[in-house]
Write an enzyme that holds these catalytic residues in place. Structure first.
Site, PDB file in Angstrom:
ATOM      1  N   LYS A 145      32.098  10.512  44.843  1.00  0.00           N
ATOM      2  CA  LYS A 145      31.531  10.682  43.494  1.00  0.00           C
ATOM      3  C   LYS A 145      31.101   9.344  42.912  1.00  0.00           C
ATOM      4  O   LYS A 145      30.716   9.267  41.745  1.00  0.00           O
ATOM      5  CB  LYS A 145      32.586  11.305  42.567  1.00  0.00           C
ATOM      6  CG  LYS A 145      33.121  12.634  43.043  1.00  0.00           C
ATOM      7  CD  LYS A 145      34.259  13.072  42.108  1.00  0.00           C
ATOM      8  CE  LYS A 145      35.162  14.083  42.779  1.00  0.00           C
ATOM      9  NZ  LYS A 145      36.469  14.164  42.113  1.00  0.00           N
ATOM     10  N   HIS A 172      40.072  -7.171  61.953  1.00  0.00           N
ATOM     11  CA  HIS A 172      40.976  -6.037  62.176  1.00  0.00           C
ATOM     12  C   HIS A 172      42.347  -6.630  62.517  1.00  0.00           C
ATOM     13  O   HIS A 172      42.788  -6.610  63.659  1.00  0.00           O
ATOM     14  CB  HIS A 172      40.444  -5.185  63.336  1.00  0.00           C
ATOM     15  CG  HIS A 172      41.090  -3.843  63.483  1.00  0.00           C
ATOM     16  ND1 HIS A 172      42.284  -3.493  62.873  1.00  0.00           N
ATOM     17  CD2 HIS A 172      40.713  -2.762  64.213  1.00  0.00           C
ATOM     18  CE1 HIS A 172      42.585  -2.251  63.215  1.00  0.00           C
ATOM     19  NE2 HIS A 172      41.660  -1.785  64.021  1.00  0.00           N
ATOM     20  N   ARG A 209      43.899   5.656  66.068  1.00  0.00           N
ATOM     21  CA  ARG A 209      45.072   4.813  66.257  1.00  0.00           C
ATOM     22  C   ARG A 209      45.530   4.105  64.988  1.00  0.00           C
ATOM     23  O   ARG A 209      46.718   4.107  64.651  1.00  0.00           O
ATOM     24  CB  ARG A 209      44.795   3.716  67.314  1.00  0.00           C
ATOM     25  CG  ARG A 209      45.017   4.147  68.725  1.00  0.00           C
ATOM     26  CD  ARG A 209      44.029   3.458  69.604  1.00  0.00           C
ATOM     27  NE  ARG A 209      42.717   3.948  69.261  1.00  0.00           N
ATOM     28  CZ  ARG A 209      42.185   5.068  69.767  1.00  0.00           C
ATOM     29  NH1 ARG A 209      42.848   5.735  70.664  1.00  0.00           N
ATOM     30  NH2 ARG A 209      41.008   5.521  69.395  1.00  0.00           N
ATOM     31  N   THR A 210      44.606   3.466  64.298  1.00  0.00           N
ATOM     32  CA  THR A 210      45.038   2.600  63.202  1.00  0.00           C
ATOM     33  C   THR A 210      45.674   3.421  62.086  1.00  0.00           C
ATOM     34  O   THR A 210      46.727   3.069  61.559  1.00  0.00           O
ATOM     35  CB  THR A 210      43.852   1.774  62.674  1.00  0.00           C
ATOM     36  OG1 THR A 210      43.185   1.210  63.797  1.00  0.00           O
ATOM     37  CG2 THR A 210      44.320   0.670  61.764  1.00  0.00           C
ATOM     38  N   ARG A 232      40.841   1.031  55.527  1.00  0.00           N
ATOM     39  CA  ARG A 232      39.698   0.769  56.421  1.00  0.00           C
ATOM     40  C   ARG A 232      38.433   1.122  55.669  1.00  0.00           C
ATOM     41  O   ARG A 232      38.359   2.167  55.014  1.00  0.00           O
ATOM     42  CB  ARG A 232      39.801   1.610  57.694  1.00  0.00           C
ATOM     43  CG  ARG A 232      38.514   1.529  58.507  1.00  0.00           C
ATOM     44  CD  ARG A 232      38.655   2.134  59.866  1.00  0.00           C
ATOM     45  NE  ARG A 232      39.485   1.306  60.720  1.00  0.00           N
ATOM     46  CZ  ARG A 232      39.664   1.540  62.015  1.00  0.00           C
ATOM     47  NH1 ARG A 232      39.085   2.563  62.603  1.00  0.00           N
ATOM     48  NH2 ARG A 232      40.426   0.744  62.749  1.00  0.00           N
TER      49      ARG A 232
HETATM   50  N1   CP Z   1      41.770   0.321  67.704  1.00  0.00           N
HETATM   51  C1   CP Z   1      41.306   1.048  66.674  1.00  0.00           C
HETATM   52  O1   CP Z   1      40.979   0.511  65.621  1.00  0.00           O
HETATM   53  O2   CP Z   1      41.236   2.382  66.925  1.00  0.00           O
HETATM   54  P1   CP Z   1      40.875   3.494  65.829  1.00  0.00           P
HETATM   55  O3   CP Z   1      39.429   3.264  65.450  1.00  0.00           O
HETATM   56  O4   CP Z   1      41.109   4.805  66.504  1.00  0.00           O
HETATM   57  O5   CP Z   1      41.759   3.264  64.655  1.00  0.00           O
END
Ligand code: CP
Length: 305
Positions: free
Chosen positions: A80, A129, A51-52, A101
């Site tokens: 590396k 998040h 999703r993110t 991320r």
């Molecule tokens: N909600 C969320 O962070 O989903 P993903 O890990 O799929 O990005």
């Protein structure tokens, strides 16, 4: 230049404006279809995501921009031994904005300190998040018409669940928000959040183990999965993973206007049969994630419509 590291980086008024823009995007998508023509978003994902990453990419594409990036550390020069600082200095030459991320807490902050483009924290370890929180706030606001005066149940892995940590930080700024923290003893909300956020701001909360006990009093139930990737041993994960399973029978205990949210991905903690309940809002939440990220990208790039 502005980054997004935590939901607190925006004031309550700025969040309101962001949600207003997201609402307008939902109603008038064509109005926004070219506002980022020529702009590029880089997605730097050192950890798995559906999703993110894809909602950030969808958001930029919906705005007329383009996307580039990598979806695992293995396919980047991190494999590396390249540092986050060097990576972001390089990416700053290729893109106008980036979403990162990373499994390490604080990695996005390091990136923001070395970037010459806005950096969005798309999840840093078990810490924060913030863009998920923006999607959560928009979902709650759209469903309930308010963000204050409500009881929110947070259920599952409250220790490692970064979405929960960010959501608590964001919601305590609204009046008369009460939390019911539903978790097994081992997965309680970290003590720094209880003392530094909840206790310090006199926020009403209780901690319970049984989901059934909490359900009748809730306006929102926020389910989370047990974060397998943050456990030190498999045995503990296996013992915890099915601690909570929300099913139709348990939903009978909940108010008729209590909505179920989940940042997803789901594992077993919400039975598939609940998806047909009109109170199941988690896929709507994923959709709202695109609108709010469109509004966020525009804001960080100083684009006004
Ligand atoms: N909600 C969320 O962070 O989903 P993903 O890990 O799929 O990005």
């Amino acid at each position: 230049m502005r980054h997004l590291m935590s939901p607190l980086d925006f004031s309550v008024e700025e969040l309101e404006k962001l949600m207003e823009t997201a609402g307008d995007i939902e109603s008038n998508p064509q109005k926004y279809a070219h506002v980022c023509d020529g702009k590029k978003l880089a997605t730097l994902f050192y950890e798995p995501s559906t999703r993110t990453r894809l909602s950030h990419e969808a958001a930029m594409l919906n705005l007329g921009g383009s996307v580039l990036g990598f979806s695992s550390a293995d396919s980047s020069s991190a494999a590396k031994g390249e540092s986050v600082a060097d990576t972001i200095r390089t990416i700053s030459c290729y893109a106008d904005i980036c979403a990162m991320r990373h499994p390490k807490e604080g990695a996005a902050l390091v990136a923001s300190q070395n970037a010459t483009i806005p950096v969005i924290n798309a999840g840093d370890g078990g810490h924060q998040h913030p863009t998920q929180t923006l999607a959560d706030l928009l979902t709650i606001h759209s469903l309930k018409g308010r963000l204050g005066n409500m009881t929110i149940g947070l259920c599952g892995d409250l220790k490692f669940g970064r979405t929960v940590h960010s959501l608590i930080h964001a919601l305590v700024r609204y009046p008369h928000v009460r939390f019911v923290l539903i978790s097994p003893e081992e997965l309680r909300v970290p003590s720094y959040i209880r003392t530094d956020v909840l206790d310090q701001q006199n926020i009403e909360y209780e901690e319970v183990v049984r989901l059934e006990d909490a359900l009748p009093s809730l306006d929102i139930l926020y389910m989370t999965r047990v974060q397998k990737e943050r456990f030190f041993n498999e045995e503990d994960y296996v013992r915890m993973k099915d601690f909570y399973i929300l099913d139709s029978k348990k939903m009978e205990l909940a108010p008729k206007d209590m909505y179920v949210l989940h940042p997803l991905p789901r594992v077993n903690e919400i039975a598939v049969e609940v998806d047909n309940d009109p109170r199941a809002a988690y896929f709507k939440q994923a959709q709202y994630g695109v609108y709010i990220r469109m509004a966020l990208i525009m804001t960080l790039l100083n684009i006004e419509v």
